[in-house]
Design a protein around this motif. Structure first.
Motif, short mmCIF file in Angstrom:
data_model
loop_
_atom_site.label_atom_id
_atom_site.label_comp_id
_atom_site.label_asym_id
_atom_site.label_seq_id
_atom_site.Cartn_x
_atom_site.Cartn_y
_atom_site.Cartn_z
N THR A 189 0.82 -1.21 0.00
CA THR A 189 0.00 0.00 0.00
C THR A 189 0.86 1.26 0.00
O THR A 189 0.63 2.19 -0.77
N SER A 190 1.88 1.29 0.86
CA SER A 190 2.54 2.57 1.13
C SER A 190 3.90 2.72 0.46
O SER A 190 4.48 3.80 0.52
N ASN A 191 4.38 1.68 -0.16
CA ASN A 191 5.73 1.71 -0.76
C ASN A 191 5.75 0.64 -1.87
O ASN A 191 6.65 -0.19 -1.95
N ILE A 211 6.14 -8.00 10.14
CA ILE A 211 5.97 -7.84 11.58
C ILE A 211 5.02 -6.67 11.77
O ILE A 211 5.37 -5.52 11.54
N ASP A 212 3.79 -6.97 12.17
CA ASP A 212 2.74 -5.96 12.13
C ASP A 212 1.56 -6.45 12.96
O ASP A 212 1.19 -7.63 12.86
N PRO A 213 0.94 -5.60 13.76
CA PRO A 213 -0.25 -6.06 14.50
C PRO A 213 -1.40 -6.44 13.57
O PRO A 213 -2.33 -7.12 14.00
N GLN A 592 -6.53 2.90 -0.92
CA GLN A 592 -6.85 3.83 -2.02
C GLN A 592 -6.69 5.29 -1.65
O GLN A 592 -6.93 6.15 -2.48
N PHE A 593 -6.32 5.59 -0.39
CA PHE A 593 -6.17 6.98 0.01
C PHE A 593 -4.69 7.28 0.27
O PHE A 593 -3.91 6.39 0.57
N LEU A 594 -4.35 8.56 0.19
CA LEU A 594 -2.99 8.99 0.52
C LEU A 594 -3.16 9.99 1.66
O LEU A 594 -3.45 11.15 1.40
N1 LIG Z 1 -1.52 4.22 -0.30
C1 LIG Z 1 -0.89 5.00 0.56
N2 LIG Z 1 0.47 5.08 0.54
C2 LIG Z 1 1.11 5.87 1.44
C3 LIG Z 1 0.41 6.66 2.38
C4 LIG Z 1 -1.02 6.58 2.35
O1 LIG Z 1 -1.70 7.26 3.12
N3 LIG Z 1 -1.61 5.75 1.45
N4 LIG Z 1 1.07 7.48 3.24
C5 LIG Z 1 2.44 7.83 2.94
C6 LIG Z 1 3.07 8.36 4.13
S1 LIG Z 1 2.77 9.99 4.52
C7 LIG Z 1 3.86 7.62 4.91
S2 LIG Z 1 4.55 8.32 6.29
C8 LIG Z 1 4.17 6.24 4.59
C9 LIG Z 1 3.94 5.34 5.77
O2 LIG Z 1 4.23 4.03 5.39
P1 LIG Z 1 4.00 2.85 6.41
O3 LIG Z 1 4.79 3.05 7.63
O4 LIG Z 1 4.19 1.58 5.67
O5 LIG Z 1 2.47 3.07 6.70
P2 LIG Z 1 1.45 2.79 7.85
O6 LIG Z 1 0.33 2.10 7.13
O7 LIG Z 1 1.18 4.03 8.60
O8 LIG Z 1 2.09 1.79 8.86
C10 LIG Z 1 2.56 0.56 8.41
C11 LIG Z 1 2.11 -0.58 9.27
O9 LIG Z 1 2.60 -0.37 10.58
C12 LIG Z 1 1.75 -1.11 11.41
N5 LIG Z 1 1.99 -0.75 12.79
C13 LIG Z 1 1.34 0.14 13.56
N6 LIG Z 1 1.86 0.16 14.78
C14 LIG Z 1 2.86 -0.74 14.79
C15 LIG Z 1 3.78 -1.17 15.77
O10 LIG Z 1 3.80 -0.70 16.91
N7 LIG Z 1 4.68 -2.12 15.42
C16 LIG Z 1 4.69 -2.67 14.18
N8 LIG Z 1 5.61 -3.59 13.91
N9 LIG Z 1 3.82 -2.29 13.23
C17 LIG Z 1 2.94 -1.32 13.53
C18 LIG Z 1 0.39 -0.79 10.90
O11 LIG Z 1 -0.51 -1.79 11.29
C19 LIG Z 1 0.61 -0.72 9.40
O12 LIG Z 1 0.21 -1.88 8.72
O13 LIG Z 1 3.36 5.76 3.53
C20 LIG Z 1 3.21 6.64 2.44
N10 LIG Z 1 2.47 5.91 1.42
#
Ligand SMILES: Nc1nc2c(c(=O)[nH]1)N[C@H]1C(S)=C(S)[C@@H](COP(=O)(O)OP(=O)(O)OC[C@H]3O[C@@H](n4cnc5c(=O)[nH]c(N)nc54)[C@H](O)[C@@H]3O)O[C@H]1N2
Ligand SMILES: Nc1nc2c(c(=O)[nH]1)N[C@H]1C(S)=C(S)[C@@H](COP(=O)(O)OP(=O)(O)OC[C@H]3O[C@@H](n4cnc5c(=O)[nH]c(N)nc54)[C@H](O)[C@@H]3O)O[C@H]1N2
Ligand SMILES: [Mo]
Length: 703
Positions: A189-191, A211-213, A592-594
């Motif tokens: 989703t995010s990367n 590793i994720d809840p 689907q959201f950012l």
């Molecule tokens: N499609 C999409 N892409 C995005 C974004 C978006 O909103 N949508 N946002 C962008 C932005 S601004 C950012 S900062 C990045 C963020 O990128 P990521 O860090 O990958 O995004 P998150 O989904 O916030 O968090 C990732 C996972 O961390 C888990 N998590 C939460 N708490 C903990 C914990 O204590 N320990 C562990 N191990 N896991 C935990 C969550 O359940 C989640 O599945 O993504 C970017 N990319």
């Protein structure tokens, strides 16, 4: 079709190179097809090593968003009550005159210029539209500064404490990795552009572990899912070190040459036996031991952490602790080994020239995650005058800032003068006195760094601005003029700003020139491929070593060694609160959201409603069945969502995919009604996922 450098009046279809502007590690290189002045197609650049020719679910819809029926095309003046979202059209002259007059009056008042607060984040990550003319403007008028903490500062400081900078292993090395840990990140989703590299590693035999809840869509695709308790990752990392040292799996040579404090770290790790770690993390002892052994046996383990895991009270220490692991086993030596939170510090754009911090007098700084306090407390919560004017751009704080009820109380203040630069009437814009229409990435120039790869990217305008929209930089240029700021730097145009950003002799920026960017669209930094930043030490800490022990942490009054720092709302530590609110809410993004961008794009939202995922063990005693309307609440507020009963969340964790526009939820509230303005241990960051709540069927009896 040829690739054109600038907007063309030519009727023939042509392709313009650009950059995805969004806040995401991937910063894709884009190709936009333009026909008779209209963009008709957007695609990922097939030649770009990270973009690899594809775009994500959201940016594939960028044209739908750009040409959306609700795009703002003229300035708007408020006519209804504050917050009612009722406006009338105005001319640019009227808008600029009124705003300049009001801001000048506030500057001259007894409260002074510090009662003006800019509020921006990464709606666009471009240097020009994100942090150039705007910064000059606010510096020059002496406005309060904004500490831009809402996403990444806890982890960034955590990385600085251990390896010296927010720099990490190169994603392009991942195919050579034999173990990939996707640790607190929802990669697909995010990367998503990291995934092809992960798949290549797997094709070569690597094991991939999430590793994720939550068992996210990413975890579903992995070989293993470790459903850790939120906020306990440092304990897991220390448990791994316990086993590594106890079983002699460490790399003594790397440790001796390139680390500081190994003996103290070993002693600290000894305090975290698997039995204790299991009790803290909810991960079984067997899993902890086998994860550690697998990590110790790997030649080049790649740990991808991301910002999700640091949104807890101990988030900084969690990142700092995990970042110690590759040095313990010496994996920094090899392609595919190491840890990556971000690659951002590898970029050396000339921010001084862009932002001109020298223009600013000494002023106070306000933490953006405490916007609620800043707007509602008489001294803005930090001392000094109240905030009398708020200028928002590249951000939607009414929806994304923690504790939205407090934020909203502030935005509703009649004596607050609010200006919002936007593409749409967001929840924040609804609270403005003036709304100014901004251009999108298709309509303006910019230049970009990235935080998941090592390429700089240029963005060229593909189409003319829609309606009367103007770029952020242009709006601040015009405002500066109206306010009588006549410094020469307020006359630099957008292309000049790009050249200034590139005006540096920094080694890694060698070859990253305007001409090269014009020719290729993107340029890799001057580093080897893959980039192995610490293969032979060279850490960016004061000691030049990987600092297991940190003098700087001592000076900050913190534990100098890695440690488990519990969340603020860790049930064991706050039993009374946990009795009332026994569940931890994670409100990470919906696929689907950012953040809150794209929520208003029909094809991405479809008919979706806000959802709340609940484990069957938690659903049953509360009488929650699939499809029920739930209310999620704590003392800060409440919001509604449709129940999904699923074992894709671990027991006692609930997930509300986010970040919804308040006005599109049905009840006018999103998950941030419940999140707090508390800060992380390092970097003053937000604690969005450190949030105890209770969930009940709406309208039903309270538990
Ligand atoms: N499609 C999409 N892409 C995005 C974004 C978006 O909103 N949508 N946002 C962008 C932005 S601004 C950012 S900062 C990045 C963020 O990128 P990521 O860090 O990958 O995004 P998150 O989904 O916030 O968090 C990732 C996972 O961390 C888990 N998590 C939460 N708490 C903990 C914990 O204590 N320990 C562990 N191990 N896991 C935990 C969550 O359940 C989640 O599945 O993504 C970017 N990319
Ligand atoms: N509960 C919860 N809250 C969260 C998060 C979460 O996971 N859960 N994620 C957090 C994270 S990681 C982050 S980074 C923040 C993000 O918070 P924000 O940075 O506020 O991000 P967005 O919600 O995407 O809003 C960006 C806004 O900028 C506007 N914009 C885009 N480009 C331009 C431009 O060129 N000019 C102007 N004037 N406007 C533009 C868009 O239209 C959009 O409304 O949210 C945080 N809030
Ligand atoms: Mo973020």
């Amino acid at each position: 079709m040829s690739v054109m450098p600038v907007i063309s009046n030519d009727d023939a279809p042509h392709v313009v190179r650009g950059a995805c502007p969004h806040d995401c590690p991937d910063t894709c290189a884009t190709l936009v097809t333009v026909e008779r002045g209209r963009a008709t197609r957007i695609q990922g650049d097939p030649d770009h090593p990270f973009t690899q020719g594809f775009l994500c679910a959201k940016v594939n819809r960028y044209l739908e968003r750009t040409y959306h029926r609700d795009r703002l095309t003229t300035p708007l003046r408020r006519v209804g009550p504050k917050g009612s979202g009722t406006f009338e059209r105005a001319t640019w002259d009227e808008a600029l005159d009124a705003i300049a007059e009001r801001l000048n009056a506030i500057r001259a008042s007894s409260d002074g210029p510090q009662s003006i607060l800019p509020y921006s984040y990464a709606g666009t990550m471009g240097y020009v539209q994100g942090e150039s003319m705007d910064r000059r403007f606010f510096h020059r008028i002496g406005a309060s500064k904004l500490d831009r903490t809402i996403c990444a500062t806890a982890g960034a400081v955590g990385m600085q404490m251990t390896v010296g900078a927010n720099i990490g292993a190169d994603a392009e090395g991942v195919p050579e990795s034999d173990l990939v840990l996707l640790w607190g990140t929802n990669t697909l989703t995010s990367n998503p552009h990291l995934w092809p590299f992960v798949r290549q590693a797997r094709d070569h035999g690597a094991t991939v572990i999430a590793i994720d809840p939550l068992r996210t869509r990413t975890a579903e695709q992995c070989d293993e899912w470790i459903g850790i308790r939120p906020g306990t990752d440092a304990a897991l990392a220390l448990g791994m070190m316990h086993v590594l040292f106890a079983e002699g799996l460490q790399d003594d040579d790397y440790i001796a040459r390139h680390t500081l404090g190994a003996d103290q770290l070993r002693a600290r790790a000894a305090e975290y036996p698997p039995s204790l770690v299991s009790a803290i993390t909810g991960v079984s002892e067997d899993t902890i031991v086998s994860l550690a052994r697998r990590y110790g046996a790997a030649k080049a383990a790649f740990i991808r952490i991301n910002y999700g895991l640091q949104r807890h009270g101990g988030g900084g220490m969690a990142v700092r602790t995990i970042a110690c692991l590759p040095a313990v086993v010496g994996h920094w030596r090899r392609a595919g080994g190491g840890v990556q939170l971000s690659t951002s510090a590898a970029f050396q754009f000339n921010k001084q020239a862009l932002q001109r911090p020298d223009l600013s007098p000494p002023v106070r700084t306000i933490n953006m995650i405490r916007l609620g306090h800043a707007l509602t407390l008489p001294d803005a919560g930090v001392g000094g005058p109240p905030v009398k004017a708020l200028v928002v751009y590249n951000s939607n704080p009414a929806a994304v800032a923690p504790d939205t009820n407090d934020v909203r109380r502030g935005l509703l203040r009649d004596d607050l003068f609010t200006v919002v630069l936007e593409h749409f009437l967001t929840d924040t814009a609804d609270h403005a006195d003036w709304v100014l229409p901004a251009t999108t990435q298709l309509e303006h120039w910019d230049v970009h760094f990235a935080y998941g790869h090592l390429h700089a990217t240029l963005n060229r305008p593909a189409i003319a601005p829609l309606g009367e929209a103007k770029s952020n930089a242009e709006i601040f240029r015009l405002l500066a003029q109206r306010m009588g700021l006549d410094d020469a730097c307020f006359r630099d145009d957008d292309v000049t700003l790009i050249r200034q950003a590139l005006d540096t002799t920094a080694d890694r920026m060698k070859g990253v020139t305007f001409d090269a960017l014009m020719e290729h669209g993107w340029v890799r930094l001057n580093v080897p491929r893959p980039f192995l930043p610490f293969a032979d030490g060279g850490f960016l800490t004061p000691s030049g070593k990987c600092e297991f022990y940190s003098e700087r942490m001592v000076r900050m009054g913190l534990d100098p060694l890695p440690a488990f720092t519990p969340p603020h709302e860790f049930p064991e530590n706050v039993p009374a609160l946990a009795a009332k609110y026994p569940l931890t809410l994670i409100s990470s993004p919906r696929h689907q959201f950012l953040n809150s961008t794209f929520v208003n794009v029909d094809s991405l939202r479809r008919d979706a409603k806000p959802e709340v995922m609940v484990h069957p063990h938690d659903a049953a005693p509360r009488g929650i069945v699939d499809g029920a309307t739930l209310v999620v609440r704590n003392d800060r507020g409440e919001f509604h969502g449709v129940a999904r009963v699923t074992d894709a969340v671990r027991p006692t964790v609930v997930w509300a995919p986010s970040v919804w526009w308040l006005k599109l939820t049905g009840d006018g509230a999103n998950a941030n009604a419940t999140t707090s303005q508390l800060e992380t241990d390092l970097g003053h960051g937000p604690v969005f996922y450190d949030n105890l709540v209770e969930v009940a069927v709406a309208g039903g009896a309270r538990a």
